[in-house]
Motif scaffolding. Structure first.
Motif, short mmCIF file in Angstrom:
data_model
loop_
_atom_site.label_atom_id
_atom_site.label_comp_id
_atom_site.label_asym_id
_atom_site.label_seq_id
_atom_site.Cartn_x
_atom_site.Cartn_y
_atom_site.Cartn_z
N ILE A 32 0.85 -1.18 0.00
CA ILE A 32 0.00 0.00 0.00
C ILE A 32 0.89 1.23 0.00
O ILE A 32 1.39 1.67 1.04
N GLN A 33 1.13 1.79 -1.17
CA GLN A 33 1.92 3.01 -1.27
C GLN A 33 1.60 3.75 -2.55
O GLN A 33 1.27 3.13 -3.57
N GLU A 41 5.06 -3.08 -17.42
CA GLU A 41 5.86 -4.21 -16.94
C GLU A 41 6.61 -3.89 -15.64
O GLU A 41 7.19 -4.77 -15.02
N ALA A 42 6.65 -2.62 -15.26
CA ALA A 42 7.40 -2.27 -14.05
C ALA A 42 6.77 -2.93 -12.84
O ALA A 42 5.57 -3.07 -12.75
N PRO A 43 7.60 -3.38 -11.89
CA PRO A 43 7.05 -4.03 -10.70
C PRO A 43 6.21 -3.06 -9.89
O PRO A 43 6.47 -1.86 -9.88
N LEU A 44 5.23 -3.61 -9.20
CA LEU A 44 4.33 -2.75 -8.42
C LEU A 44 5.06 -2.06 -7.28
O LEU A 44 4.57 -1.10 -6.71
N THR A 45 6.23 -2.56 -6.95
CA THR A 45 6.99 -1.93 -5.86
C THR A 45 7.92 -0.85 -6.40
O THR A 45 8.62 -0.19 -5.65
N GLY A 46 7.93 -0.68 -7.73
CA GLY A 46 8.86 0.28 -8.31
C GLY A 46 8.35 1.70 -8.27
O GLY A 46 7.24 2.00 -7.88
N GLY A 47 9.20 2.67 -8.66
CA GLY A 47 8.79 4.05 -8.74
C GLY A 47 8.94 4.79 -7.43
O GLY A 47 9.29 4.24 -6.40
N GLY A 48 8.65 6.09 -7.47
CA GLY A 48 8.79 6.91 -6.28
C GLY A 48 7.65 6.69 -5.30
O GLY A 48 6.54 6.41 -5.70
N ASN A 49 7.93 6.89 -4.04
CA ASN A 49 6.93 6.69 -2.98
C ASN A 49 6.58 8.04 -2.36
O ASN A 49 7.41 8.66 -1.71
N ASN A 50 5.36 8.52 -2.60
CA ASN A 50 4.89 9.76 -2.00
C ASN A 50 4.40 9.45 -0.59
O ASN A 50 3.34 8.88 -0.40
N GLU A 51 5.20 9.80 0.41
CA GLU A 51 4.93 9.38 1.78
C GLU A 51 3.62 9.94 2.31
O GLU A 51 2.88 9.26 3.03
N GLU A 52 3.31 11.19 1.98
CA GLU A 52 2.08 11.79 2.49
C GLU A 52 0.84 11.08 1.94
O GLU A 52 -0.09 10.75 2.69
N THR A 54 0.83 8.06 0.69
CA THR A 54 0.86 6.68 1.18
C THR A 54 0.22 6.59 2.56
O THR A 54 -0.55 5.68 2.86
N ALA A 55 0.56 7.57 3.41
CA ALA A 55 -0.03 7.60 4.76
C ALA A 55 -1.54 7.78 4.67
O ALA A 55 -2.30 7.17 5.43
N ARG A 56 -1.99 8.60 3.71
CA ARG A 56 -3.42 8.84 3.55
C ARG A 56 -4.11 7.57 3.05
O ARG A 56 -5.22 7.24 3.50
N LEU A 57 -3.48 6.84 2.13
CA LEU A 57 -4.04 5.58 1.64
C LEU A 57 -4.24 4.60 2.80
O LEU A 57 -5.29 3.97 2.92
N ASN A 58 -3.22 4.49 3.64
CA ASN A 58 -3.32 3.57 4.79
C ASN A 58 -4.40 4.02 5.77
O ASN A 58 -5.12 3.20 6.34
N GLU A 59 -4.52 5.33 5.96
CA GLU A 59 -5.52 5.87 6.88
C GLU A 59 -6.94 5.54 6.39
O GLU A 59 -7.80 5.10 7.17
#
Length: 744
Positions: A32-33, A41-52, A54-59
């Protein structure tokens, strides 16, 4: 190498559970990010992680999870209390009705509890998987292309579909094997099949509470959020500023997933129980494998659905928006085509070259062949597909009927209402004719046993049907999460496209469910007649049920009223809960006007809206459920078995028409709104935010309880009344030899 019925059923159940687990493990690998990826084809874990973000998605994910969890726990506490009390009622009344045969009373009560617990487990599992997967569908939608997000939502549905079918199949068959220890002789298997009817009753009771309670919850939140948010204040759907938006997304999981899962599990259990009771005479020759042929059909269906699922995820993957709806439709068509030869080989392998079956009415003994049983199942399989495709025609904005409804919005909400209601009534014509043809053909060929097999045919690709049904709410939630987390608008556009296809296929699923419910109810009625004949020693119903008897015809009219009374209760319940939700949302906007700012500094009180939906649904689900449960029970006790016969036929005839029309009207209003939303501001329909769009939103709001509360729950009305009458048939006959307390 010979494969017995027991072996194939256990293999199918084990493979179904294993496949569901494997699909879940694939989904679990998605973190969840919030990110950006460069290619499909890029892996789902690839790319930049927007922390703010990501925190909102988890919330948001945690808020939806906690809301759904707390509601289901509260609902299932009420259900557990009911199961505890009603299982004692089942034990006492069935035992008394069979001359204090405590074994039959105990086994019926035990199967009732097992059916109820399996249904509750199915609903809870569906909710957990849907909540777990919807945020991961949102994450997958951030990738370029369509394959990843479609496959995530599709696999979420597969977890529910295969786990429910496998668990239901195994629990039913294990119960039968346990009961066979007490009833080892083939001539005693008729008692075994009568005891197992409690399994269908347990599943159906929980389905009633799940569908009604979940439907009231989700539509109270949905209607409240739409009226105040979109119509009054003009803010987008699922906007985080709307206090009801979390409750709305919770409702998708508890109503459209958990409630629907329990509903279709109930259909599976009841159709199988009806076929076993009617076909119990097949086992008199000692051929266990032939008697459990209806269970084998469901086992074969798991294999067929699993093989065909590869078409969507591996063979013909979704690479563009226009592929989505076709991919889902291909699943239904392919499973239908493959199911027919699969059932034929199963019939030839497990049924003897000829077998005898006692007619439901009369003394004639039919001599049947495997191809006839296969033909009845195939009629159900094909009939279900036809009804599904007709439903699609009337509810998809790709076709003329929904576009006409959208055009009617140009002159306001009133004409939208008129067109939508007319569409619903018209959409019932072809499905009813198809049902009539299936019933005539199956009944003519294999008597009422053929009708029961046709009902099982409708549900033979249940794993695929459930996969597609769960797919829709998962995509809907994924879009809501994208909106609330304020992700790139392109993510919401992608999830909306996935959801639009899901809406249409969900309507197809409802068509399947309603059609199967009609056949299941008729088959259960046939089983009820069979059981009364057995209890009375052929003194009653040996020459059929005479509908022109005064008592029977009187209760035929009463039975026709029950679906309308039920629809009225559930619609009003949604209306009252929605009013409370509207007032709460408006109160928050009045007290905190800054919530409507473009970038508010404070969050709405989401919990208050969740509490309103929870309390309203738990309170309001009791009266309609009690009416459906106690009407046939009191009718049988007070007026006798002929009154119950009229009641069941009347409710079946009225409920199937009303269910189809309400579900399709609601689906048409929903997709007419989406069709208008796709239009540009300078086009004829003017797009989002216009007066035309507001008229469409009003139609969609009225349609919400039509298609997601009252309409789908009506198929439980006809099934539950029939299976309850079947379980208590001996009890009804024991009261004044079937004439009831009043002796009429």
């Amino acid at each position: 190498m010979e494969i017995t019925a027991t072996q194939i059923i256990f293999i199918a159940g084990a493979i179904g559970l294993l496949w569901a687990y494997l699909q879940f493990r694939i989904i679990a690998q998605i973190p969840i990010q919030s990110f950006s990826a460069d290619s499909e084809e890029a892996p789902l874990t690839g790319g930049g992680n927007n922390e703010e973000k990501t925190a909102r998605l988890n919330e948001i994910y945690e808020a939806i999870y906690e809301g759904a969890e707390s509601f289901l726990k509260a609902e299932y506490q009420v259900c557990a209390l009911f199961i505890s009390v009603f299982s004692i009622v089942v034990l006492v009344l069935v035992a008394w009705g069979t001359g204090w045969d405590m074994a039959r009373g105990g086994f019926t009560a035990l199967s009732f509890v097992l059916g109820a617990l399996t249904s509750m487990g199915s609903g809870y599992l569906g909710m957990k998987v849907a909540v777990y997967s919807n945020v991961r569908t949102t994450v997958s939608a951030q990738k370029p292309g369509w394959t990843a997000c479609f496959n995530t939502a599709f696999r979420a549905g597969a977890v529910m579909g295969f786990a429910l079918c496998a668990a239901g199949l195994l629990m039913l068959y294990i119960s039968m094997l346990i009961f066979r220890i007490h009833y080892p002789k083939p001539k005693e298997w008729v008692y075994l099949t009568e005891c197992i009817t409690g399994y269908g009753l347990g599943g159906s009771v929980i389905a009633m509470f799940g569908r009604v309670g979940g439907g009231i919850y989700t539509k109270a939140a949905d209607v409240g959020a739409d009226l105040v948010g979109k119509v009054v204040h003009g803010i987008p759907e699922d906007d985080p500023r709307n206090p009801a938006t979390i409750a709305d997304n919770v409702g998708d999981n508890v109503g459209d997933v958990a409630g629907m899962g329990s509903d279709l599990f109930g259909s599976f259990a009841e159709s199988t129980c009806a076929a076993l009771v009617i076909g119990s005479s097949i086992g008199a020759s000692g051929d266990w494998d032939a008697m459990v042929f209806p269970v084998i059909v469901s086992a074969v269906g798991i294999f067929v659905c699993l093989i065909c699922s590869f078409i969507a995820t591996h063979i013909s993957t979704v690479k563009a928006e226009e592929n989505v709806e076709m991919a889902l439709k291909v699943q239904l068509i392919s499973t239908t085509i493959v199911m027919i030869p699969a059932v034929y080989y199963a019939a030839v392998y497990y049924l003897p070259e000829s077998f005898e079956l006692t007619r439901t009415v009369g003394d004639e003994v039919l001599t049947l062949h495997p191809w006839e049983a296969c033909f009845c199942v195939s009629m159900g399989v094909v009939g279900g597909l036809i009804i599904g495709l007709v439903t699609e025609y009337y509810t998809s904005h790709s076709y003329q009927p929904v576009r006409e409804v959208a055009q009617s919005c140009k002159t306001g909400a009133a004409t939208n209402m008129i067109y939508g209601i007319a569409l619903g009534y018209k959409s019932a014509i072809i499905p009813v004719l198809v049902l009539a043809l299936v019933i005539y053909g199956a009944f003519t060929m294999c008597d009422m046993y053929g009708v029961a097999l046709a009902a099982i045919g409708f549900l033979s690709n249940l794993a695929t049907g459930l996969t597609i049904d769960v797919y829709g709410p998962v995509c809907d939630n994924a879009g809501g999460i994208a909106e609330m987390a304020e992700l790139d608008p392109a993510v919401r556009e992608k999830t909306d496209a996935l959801d639009a296809a899901g809406n249409t296929t969900a309507a197809i699923g409802k068509g399947f469910a309603i059609g199967s419910a009609a056949l299941v109810s008729l088959a259960l009625f046939g089983a009820f007649v069979t059981r009364i004949r057995h209890a009375s020693g052929d003194e009653l119903f040996s020459s059929g049920v005479n509908m022109l008897e005064p008592l029977t015809f009187s209760f035929l009219i009463v039975g026709g009223m029950i679906p309308f009374a039920f629809a009225a209760l559930t619609m009003k319940s949604v209306g009252e809960a929605a009013m409370a939700m509207v007032l709460e949302v408006q109160r928050q906007f009045d007290e905190k006007p800054h919530l409507l700012d473009a970038n508010p500094t404070e969050r709405p009180d989401y919990d208050a809206c969740i509490a309103i939906s929870t309390q309203a649904s738990l309170r309001e689900m009791v009266p309609p459920g009690a009416m459906v449960i106690f009407t046939p029970l009191l009718t049988g006790i007070l007026f006798g078995v002929t009154a119950v016969s009229g009641l069941l036929v009347g409710s079946l005839v009225a409920a199937v028409q009303l269910a189809i029309s309400m579900s399709n009207s609601g689906g048409a209003w929903d997709n007419a709104k989406k069709y208008i939303e796709k239009a540009s501001p300078d086009s004829e329909l003017q797009g989002k935010g216009s007066d035309i769009h507001k008229a469409a939103v009003v139609g969609d709001t009225v349609g919400d309880p039509f298609k997601d509360t009252s309409g789908p729950a009506l198929n439980i009305v006809m099934k539950l009344m029939a299976v309850l009458s079947l379980v208590f048939a001996d009890t009804f006959y024991a009261i004044n030899t079937g004439k009831g307390v009043f002796g009429l």
